[in-house]
Every structure is written in structure tokens, then in C-alpha cells.
Design a protein around this motif. Structure first.
Motif, PDB file in Angstrom:
ATOM      1  N   MET A   1     -59.754 -23.310 -36.354  1.00 16.70           N
ATOM      2  CA  MET A   1     -60.728 -22.126 -36.148  1.00 16.70           C
ATOM      3  C   MET A   1     -61.468 -21.989 -35.313  1.00 16.70           C
ATOM      4  O   MET A   1     -62.822 -22.189 -36.250  1.00 16.70           O
ATOM      5  N   SER A   2     -61.910 -21.303 -34.295  1.00 18.80           N
ATOM      6  CA  SER A   2     -63.746 -20.902 -33.884  1.00 18.80           C
ATOM      7  C   SER A   2     -64.263 -19.681 -34.521  1.00 18.80           C
ATOM      8  O   SER A   2     -63.844 -18.920 -35.380  1.00 18.80           O
ATOM      9  N   TRP A   3     -65.412 -19.950 -34.530  1.00 18.46           N
ATOM     10  CA  TRP A   3     -66.827 -18.710 -34.672  1.00 18.46           C
ATOM     11  C   TRP A   3     -66.073 -17.516 -34.680  1.00 18.46           C
ATOM     12  O   TRP A   3     -65.820 -16.703 -35.141  1.00 18.46           O
ATOM     13  N   LEU A   4     -65.224 -17.536 -33.067  1.00 17.05           N
ATOM     14  CA  LEU A   4     -65.042 -16.423 -32.736  1.00 17.05           C
ATOM     15  C   LEU A   4     -63.720 -15.666 -33.672  1.00 17.05           C
ATOM     16  O   LEU A   4     -64.077 -14.150 -33.648  1.00 17.05           O
ATOM     17  N   TRP A   5     -62.722 -15.998 -33.567  1.00 19.28           N
ATOM     18  CA  TRP A   5     -61.392 -16.160 -34.287  1.00 19.28           C
ATOM     19  C   TRP A   5     -62.246 -15.298 -36.111  1.00 19.28           C
ATOM     20  O   TRP A   5     -61.336 -14.785 -36.372  1.00 19.28           O
ATOM     21  N   ALA A   6     -62.842 -16.499 -36.378  1.00 18.25           N
ATOM     22  CA  ALA A   6     -63.311 -15.798 -37.948  1.00 18.25           C
ATOM     23  C   ALA A   6     -63.637 -14.666 -37.868  1.00 18.25           C
ATOM     24  O   ALA A   6     -63.728 -13.648 -38.444  1.00 18.25           O
ATOM     25  N   GLY A   7     -64.640 -14.244 -36.860  1.00 17.43           N
ATOM     26  CA  GLY A   7     -65.590 -13.265 -36.362  1.00 17.43           C
ATOM     27  C   GLY A   7     -65.069 -12.079 -36.183  1.00 17.43           C
ATOM     28  O   GLY A   7     -64.453 -10.834 -37.134  1.00 17.43           O
ATOM     29  N   VAL A   8     -63.624 -12.330 -35.394  1.00 15.46           N
ATOM     30  CA  VAL A   8     -62.652 -11.456 -35.261  1.00 15.46           C
ATOM     31  C   VAL A   8     -61.873 -10.632 -36.859  1.00 15.46           C
ATOM     32  O   VAL A   8     -61.865  -9.875 -36.756  1.00 15.46           O
ATOM     33  N   ILE A   9     -61.245 -11.875 -36.926  1.00 11.31           N
ATOM     34  CA  ILE A   9     -60.200 -11.444 -38.615  1.00 11.31           C
ATOM     35  C   ILE A   9     -61.560 -10.829 -39.682  1.00 11.31           C
ATOM     36  O   ILE A   9     -61.590 -10.292 -40.755  1.00 11.31           O
ATOM     37  N   ALA A  10     -62.192 -11.265 -39.738  1.00 10.23           N
ATOM     38  CA  ALA A  10     -63.480 -10.367 -40.445  1.00 10.23           C
ATOM     39  C   ALA A  10     -63.898  -9.023 -40.190  1.00 10.23           C
ATOM     40  O   ALA A  10     -63.537  -8.835 -40.671  1.00 10.23           O
ATOM     41  N   ALA A  11     -63.405  -9.104 -38.937  1.00  9.73           N
ATOM     42  CA  ALA A  11     -64.307  -7.725 -38.718  1.00  9.73           C
ATOM     43  C   ALA A  11     -62.857  -6.657 -39.275  1.00  9.73           C
ATOM     44  O   ALA A  11     -62.761  -5.699 -39.892  1.00  9.73           O
ATOM     45  N   ALA A  12     -61.666  -7.575 -38.636  1.00 17.55           N
ATOM     46  CA  ALA A  12     -60.491  -6.376 -38.810  1.00 17.55           C
ATOM     47  C   ALA A  12     -60.319  -6.065 -40.420  1.00 17.55           C
ATOM     48  O   ALA A  12     -59.910  -5.228 -40.530  1.00 17.55           O
ATOM     49  N   VAL A  13     -60.716  -7.455 -40.629  1.00 16.28           N
ATOM     50  CA  VAL A  13     -60.577  -7.183 -42.570  1.00 16.28           C
ATOM     51  C   VAL A  13     -61.907  -5.708 -43.157  1.00 16.28           C
ATOM     52  O   VAL A  13     -61.213  -5.194 -43.930  1.00 16.28           O
ATOM     53  N   LEU A  14     -62.720  -5.989 -42.490  1.00 14.19           N
ATOM     54  CA  LEU A  14     -63.768  -5.311 -43.379  1.00 14.19           C
ATOM     55  C   LEU A  14     -63.801  -3.722 -42.497  1.00 14.19           C
ATOM     56  O   LEU A  14     -63.615  -2.892 -43.607  1.00 14.19           O
ATOM     57  N   SER A  15     -63.356  -3.810 -40.922  1.00 14.07           N
ATOM     58  CA  SER A  15     -62.264  -2.449 -41.103  1.00 14.07           C
ATOM     59  C   SER A  15     -61.534  -1.825 -41.491  1.00 14.07           C
ATOM     60  O   SER A  15     -61.279  -0.836 -42.256  1.00 14.07           O
ATOM     61  N   PHE A  16     -60.142  -2.146 -42.057  1.00 18.98           N
ATOM     62  CA  PHE A  16     -59.049  -2.037 -42.840  1.00 18.98           C
ATOM     63  C   PHE A  16     -59.483  -1.662 -44.292  1.00 18.98           C
ATOM     64  O   PHE A  16     -59.706  -0.904 -44.917  1.00 18.98           O
ATOM     65  N   ALA A  17     -60.321  -2.471 -44.565  1.00 19.87           N
ATOM     66  CA  ALA A  17     -61.019  -2.200 -46.027  1.00 19.87           C
ATOM     67  C   ALA A  17     -62.643  -0.315 -46.035  1.00 19.87           C
ATOM     68  O   ALA A  17     -61.822   0.133 -46.764  1.00 19.87           O
ATOM     69  N   GLN A  18     -62.845  -0.361 -45.092  1.00 24.04           N
ATOM     70  CA  GLN A  18     -63.456   0.923 -45.359  1.00 24.04           C
ATOM     71  C   GLN A  18     -62.594   1.813 -44.999  1.00 24.04           C
ATOM     72  O   GLN A  18     -63.193   3.021 -45.572  1.00 24.04           O
ATOM     73  N   LYS A  19     -61.351   2.230 -43.993  1.00 23.37           N
ATOM     74  CA  LYS A  19     -61.069   2.528 -44.740  1.00 23.37           C
ATOM     75  C   LYS A  19     -60.318   3.465 -46.127  1.00 23.37           C
ATOM     76  O   LYS A  19     -59.411   4.611 -45.939  1.00 23.37           O
ATOM     77  N   TRP A  20     -59.474   1.870 -46.309  1.00 23.85           N
ATOM     78  CA  TRP A  20     -59.526   1.315 -47.372  1.00 23.85           C
ATOM     79  C   TRP A  20     -60.125   2.353 -48.399  1.00 23.85           C
ATOM     80  O   TRP A  20     -58.693   3.567 -49.029  1.00 23.85           O
ATOM     81  N   ILE A  21     -61.133   2.134 -48.316  1.00 24.22           N
ATOM     82  CA  ILE A  21     -61.928   2.775 -49.590  1.00 24.22           C
ATOM     83  C   ILE A  21     -62.316   4.296 -48.891  1.00 24.22           C
ATOM     84  O   ILE A  21     -62.387   5.447 -50.288  1.00 24.22           O
ATOM     85  N   GLY A  22     -62.240   4.595 -47.841  1.00 27.71           N
ATOM     86  CA  GLY A  22     -62.361   6.887 -47.346  1.00 27.71           C
ATOM     87  C   GLY A  22     -61.490   7.073 -48.032  1.00 27.71           C
ATOM     88  O   GLY A  22     -61.190   8.466 -48.605  1.00 27.71           O
ATOM     89  N   TYR A  23     -60.050   6.699 -48.235  1.00 27.89           N
ATOM     90  CA  TYR A  23     -58.867   7.134 -49.139  1.00 27.89           C
ATOM     91  C   TYR A  23     -59.212   7.368 -50.403  1.00 27.89           C
ATOM     92  O   TYR A  23     -57.816   8.219 -51.040  1.00 27.89           O
ATOM     93  N   GLN A  24     -59.506   6.429 -51.007  1.00 29.02           N
ATOM     94  CA  GLN A  24     -60.071   6.443 -52.321  1.00 29.02           C
ATOM     95  C   GLN A  24     -60.844   7.445 -52.778  1.00 29.02           C
ATOM     96  O   GLN A  24     -61.070   7.995 -53.608  1.00 29.02           O
ATOM     97  N   VAL A  25     -61.230   8.181 -51.753  1.00 34.16           N
ATOM     98  CA  VAL A  25     -62.642   8.589 -51.881  1.00 34.16           C
ATOM     99  C   VAL A  25     -61.965  10.151 -52.971  1.00 34.16           C
ATOM    100  O   VAL A  25     -60.863  10.605 -51.627  1.00 34.16           O
ATOM    101  N   PRO A  26     -62.256  10.751 -53.854  1.00 37.33           N
ATOM    102  CA  PRO A  26     -61.463  11.862 -54.728  1.00 37.33           C
ATOM    103  C   PRO A  26     -61.794  13.396 -53.334  1.00 37.33           C
ATOM    104  O   PRO A  26     -62.938  13.633 -52.983  1.00 37.33           O
ATOM    105  N   PRO A  27     -60.821  13.700 -53.008  1.00 38.67           N
ATOM    106  CA  PRO A  27     -60.646  15.530 -52.303  1.00 38.67           C
ATOM    107  C   PRO A  27     -62.069  16.181 -52.707  1.00 38.67           C
ATOM    108  O   PRO A  27     -62.589  16.375 -51.928  1.00 38.67           O
ATOM    109  N   GLY A  28     -62.668  15.998 -54.279  1.00 39.76           N
ATOM    110  CA  GLY A  28     -63.420  16.814 -55.015  1.00 39.76           C
ATOM    111  C   GLY A  28     -64.943  16.973 -54.292  1.00 39.76           C
ATOM    112  O   GLY A  28     -65.556  17.746 -53.849  1.00 39.76           O
TER     113      GLY A  28
END
Length: 104
Positions: A1-28
Motif C-alpha cells: 500500500m502506498s503512502w497516498l492510500w495510507a494518508g487517505v485511510i488515516a484521514a477517513a478514520v480521523l474524520s469519522f473519529a472526530q464526528k463520533w466524538i462530537g456526538y458524545q458531547v453532552p447536550p448541556g
């Protein structure tokens, strides 16, 4: 796997993690006045930055061309409370005239 694909996969995982963390913030937390004010103004600031970079930048350098003239006309018409369709058409006409006259 090339560095480009590793970067794309890492960006996708980080993007998903950021969105998931946003949903975990309490409404208060999001209902606090300061946080609510910031979250309501953030989309406007991001859109303004996007418009500024698209209108005044060409790659790595600043450019003053027909896009800035059209943006100025659009801002003026929006300040005068013109209908959105009129703003878009007027900005397109100004950009076309500037380009036809060789100003950008």
C-alpha cells in the motif's frame, strides 16, 4: 500500500473519529450561552473564509481580478437587501464585463 492510500485511510478514520466524538458531547455543554454563540457563528465564519480564498487567491498568491469586482457588487446588493437571484445575476454580469474588458 502506498503512502497516498495510507494518508487517505488515516484521514477517513480521523474524520469519522472526530464526528463520533462530537456526538458524545453532552447536550448541556452545547446549551451554554458562550458555546451556543460560537457554534451559531462558526458556519458563517467558515463560509466567509471559503469565499475570501476562492475570490482572492490563485494557488499560492493573491489575485485582484474579476472575481473581486463581482464579490464587491454582490456584497453591495446584499447590503441593500436585493433578492438573491438579482445578486447572483448582477455579480455574473459584472464578472463577465470585467473579463470582456480585459480586467481579469
Amino acid at each position: 500500500m502506498s503512502w497516498l492510500w495510507a494518508g487517505v485511510i488515516a484521514a477517513a478514520v480521523l474524520s469519522f473519529a472526530q464526528k463520533w466524538i462530537g456526538y458524545q458531547v453532552p447536550p448541556g455543554v452545547l446549551e451554554e450561552p458562550r458555546i451556543a454563540r460560537v457554534t451559531s457563528l462558526l458556519p458563517v465564519a467558515l463560509l466567509g473564509a471559503l469565499v475570501a480564498t476562492q475570490a482572492a487567491a490563485d494557488g499560492q498568491q493573491l489575485m485582484a481580478d474579476a472575481r473581486l469586482s463581482a464579490l464587491a457588487v454582490a456584497a453591495l446588493l446584499l447590503a441593500l437587501r436585493a433578492p438573491f437571484l438579482v445578486v447572483v445575476i448582477a455579480a455574473a454580469v459584472v464578472a463577465a464585463l470585467c473579463r470582456a474588458l480585459g480586467w481579469g
